[in-house]
Design a protein around this motif. Structure first.
Motif, mmCIF file in Angstrom:
data_model
loop_
_atom_site.group_PDB
_atom_site.id
_atom_site.type_symbol
_atom_site.label_atom_id
_atom_site.label_comp_id
_atom_site.label_asym_id
_atom_site.label_seq_id
_atom_site.Cartn_x
_atom_site.Cartn_y
_atom_site.Cartn_z
ATOM 1 N N GLY A 16 0.803 -1.222 0.000
ATOM 2 C CA GLY A 16 0.000 0.000 0.000
ATOM 3 C C GLY A 16 0.834 1.270 0.000
ATOM 4 O O GLY A 16 0.325 2.358 -0.282
ATOM 5 N N LEU A 17 2.127 1.148 0.291
ATOM 6 C CA LEU A 17 3.027 2.309 0.275
ATOM 7 C C LEU A 17 3.715 2.497 -1.075
ATOM 8 O O LEU A 17 4.572 3.367 -1.220
ATOM 9 N N ASP A 18 3.361 1.686 -2.069
ATOM 10 C CA ASP A 18 4.049 1.727 -3.365
ATOM 11 C C ASP A 18 4.107 3.114 -3.988
ATOM 12 O O ASP A 18 5.070 3.450 -4.665
ATOM 13 N N ALA A 19 3.097 3.937 -3.785
ATOM 14 C CA ALA A 19 3.072 5.269 -4.398
ATOM 15 C C ALA A 19 4.000 6.257 -3.692
ATOM 16 O O ALA A 19 4.309 7.316 -4.245
ATOM 17 N N ASP A 20 4.470 5.930 -2.509
ATOM 18 C CA ASP A 20 5.347 6.830 -1.762
ATOM 19 C C ASP A 20 6.760 6.737 -2.324
ATOM 20 O O ASP A 20 7.392 5.679 -2.281
ATOM 21 N N GLU A 21 7.281 7.829 -2.849
ATOM 22 C CA GLU A 21 8.594 7.790 -3.512
ATOM 23 C C GLU A 21 9.745 7.486 -2.558
ATOM 24 O O GLU A 21 10.788 7.001 -2.984
ATOM 25 N N ASP A 22 9.578 7.737 -1.267
ATOM 26 C CA ASP A 22 10.652 7.467 -0.312
ATOM 27 C C ASP A 22 10.572 6.082 0.313
ATOM 28 O O ASP A 22 11.593 5.524 0.705
ATOM 29 N N PHE A 23 9.363 5.522 0.418
ATOM 30 C CA PHE A 23 9.205 4.273 1.148
ATOM 31 C C PHE A 23 8.597 3.133 0.333
ATOM 32 O O PHE A 23 8.713 1.972 0.712
ATOM 33 N N GLY A 24 7.951 3.427 -0.798
ATOM 34 C CA GLY A 24 7.331 2.391 -1.606
ATOM 35 C C GLY A 24 8.332 1.353 -2.084
ATOM 36 O O GLY A 24 9.434 1.703 -2.493
ATOM 37 N N ARG A 25 7.955 0.091 -1.993
ATOM 38 C CA ARG A 25 8.810 -1.052 -2.351
ATOM 39 C C ARG A 25 10.163 -0.985 -1.643
ATOM 40 O O ARG A 25 11.177 -1.465 -2.136
ATOM 41 N N ASP A 50 25.230 6.396 -12.019
ATOM 42 C CA ASP A 50 25.549 5.305 -12.949
ATOM 43 C C ASP A 50 25.419 3.931 -12.311
ATOM 44 O O ASP A 50 26.181 3.017 -12.597
ATOM 45 N N GLY A 51 24.446 3.778 -11.410
ATOM 46 C CA GLY A 51 24.196 2.490 -10.783
ATOM 47 C C GLY A 51 25.173 2.116 -9.688
ATOM 48 O O GLY A 51 25.116 1.014 -9.160
ATOM 49 N N LYS A 52 26.045 3.029 -9.288
ATOM 50 C CA LYS A 52 27.061 2.715 -8.281
ATOM 51 C C LYS A 52 26.595 3.005 -6.860
ATOM 52 O O LYS A 52 27.178 2.523 -5.896
ATOM 53 N N VAL A 53 25.549 3.825 -6.728
ATOM 54 C CA VAL A 53 25.072 4.260 -5.421
ATOM 55 C C VAL A 53 23.571 4.007 -5.339
ATOM 56 O O VAL A 53 22.851 4.153 -6.324
ATOM 57 N N THR A 54 23.102 3.621 -4.150
ATOM 58 C CA THR A 54 21.681 3.417 -3.892
ATOM 59 C C THR A 54 21.158 4.585 -3.076
ATOM 60 O O THR A 54 21.711 4.898 -2.021
ATOM 61 N N LYS A 55 20.094 5.240 -3.573
ATOM 62 C CA LYS A 55 19.452 6.305 -2.783
ATOM 63 C C LYS A 55 18.684 5.610 -1.674
ATOM 64 O O LYS A 55 17.716 4.900 -1.916
ATOM 65 N N SER A 56 19.130 5.781 -0.456
ATOM 66 C CA SER A 56 18.663 4.929 0.631
ATOM 67 C C SER A 56 17.789 5.602 1.671
ATOM 68 O O SER A 56 17.548 5.039 2.727
ATOM 69 N N GLY A 57 17.302 6.785 1.371
ATOM 70 C CA GLY A 57 16.394 7.418 2.319
ATOM 71 C C GLY A 57 16.127 8.858 1.969
ATOM 72 O O GLY A 57 16.862 9.464 1.184
ATOM 73 N N PRO A 58 15.075 9.396 2.568
ATOM 74 C CA PRO A 58 14.698 10.772 2.265
ATOM 75 C C PRO A 58 15.581 11.820 2.928
ATOM 76 O O PRO A 58 15.568 12.977 2.543
ATOM 77 N N ILE A 59 16.368 11.402 3.913
ATOM 78 C CA ILE A 59 17.220 12.351 4.632
ATOM 79 C C ILE A 59 18.641 12.222 4.087
ATOM 80 O O ILE A 59 19.223 11.142 4.092
ATOM 81 N N ASP A 60 19.183 13.326 3.592
ATOM 82 C CA ASP A 60 20.543 13.301 3.047
ATOM 83 C C ASP A 60 21.563 13.221 4.169
ATOM 84 O O ASP A 60 21.447 13.896 5.185
#
Length: 160
Positions: A16-25, A50-60
Motif C-alpha cells: 500500500g506504500l508503493d506510491a510513496d517515492e521514499d518508502f514504496g517497495r 551510474d548504478g554505483k550508489v543506492t538512494k537509501s532514504g529521504p534524509i541526506d
C-alpha cells in the motif's frame, strides 16, 4: 506484543506504500537503534550515479555510507548480519572504493529515521513487515528484484 526492532533487522514496506517515492517497495536495514529512535537505510532504493550508489532514504547524509562484509571493514557493525558500515568521502580513496565495490557491498546515500517507538507503532499498524531474507542475498540481487525477494513469505494480510 510490539516488535522490538534492533540493528541488523530487515523490514519491507507494505504494498500500500508503493506510491510513496521514499518508502514504496522499500527494503530497510536497521543500522542503529537507541533512545533517540531508529536509523535505517533502504537497500532497495533507486540506483543513482551510474548504478554505483543506492538512494537509501529521504534524509541526506553528510557522506556516502559503504555497507560491506565486516571482515573487510572497520566501521559500525550492523547487528549479527556479518556486515558493517563506514563513511565514504569524496576524495581519491573514497572514489576508488566506489569504483571497486564488490557484488556483496552497497554504497548508500541518505537514510530514514523514526523517533523512539515510531517504527514499532507503524509496524503494528501494518505499514512495515519483518523480512527473513539474508542481507547478503538481497544485496546481490538487482535493485528491481530486492523488494520481491525480501517480501517472499511475508503475510501482508495477517489475521486481526
Amino acid at each position: 506484543m510490539t516488535k522490538a526492532f534492533k540493528a541488523g533487522d530487515i523490514f519491507v514496506a507494505h504494498p500500500g506504500l508503493d506510491a510513496d517515492e521514499d518508502f514504496g517497495r522499500g527494503v530497510f536495514l536497521i543500522i542503529k537503534t537507541g533512545d533517540a529512535g531508529t536509523l535505517a537505510v533502504n537497500i532497495a532504493g533507486a540506483e543513482i550515479m551510474d548504478g554505483k550508489v543506492t538512494k537509501s532514504g529521504p534524509i541526506d547524509g553528510t557522506a556516502l555510507l559503504y555497507l560491506r562484509k565486516t571482515d573487510e571493514n572497520k566501521g559500525l557493525v550492523i547487528g549479527d548480519t556479518g556486515y558493517s558500515a563506514s563513511p565514504i568521502y569524496p576524495d581519491a580513496e573514497g572514489m576508488a572504493l566506489l569504483e571497486d565495490k564488490p557484488a556483496d557491498a552497497l554504497v548508500l546515500m541518505g537514510y530514514a529515521g523514526w523517533g523512539k517507538g515510531q517504527l514499532a507503532k507503524e509496524a503494528k499498524a501494518g505499514a512495515w513487515f519483518e523480512s527473513t531474507a539474508s542481507l547478503e542475498d538481497i544485496i546481490r540481487l538487482p535493485q528491481a528484484e530486492r523488494w520481491d525477494a525480501a517480501s517472499k513469505g511475508v503475510d501482508f494480510n495477517p489475521p486481526p
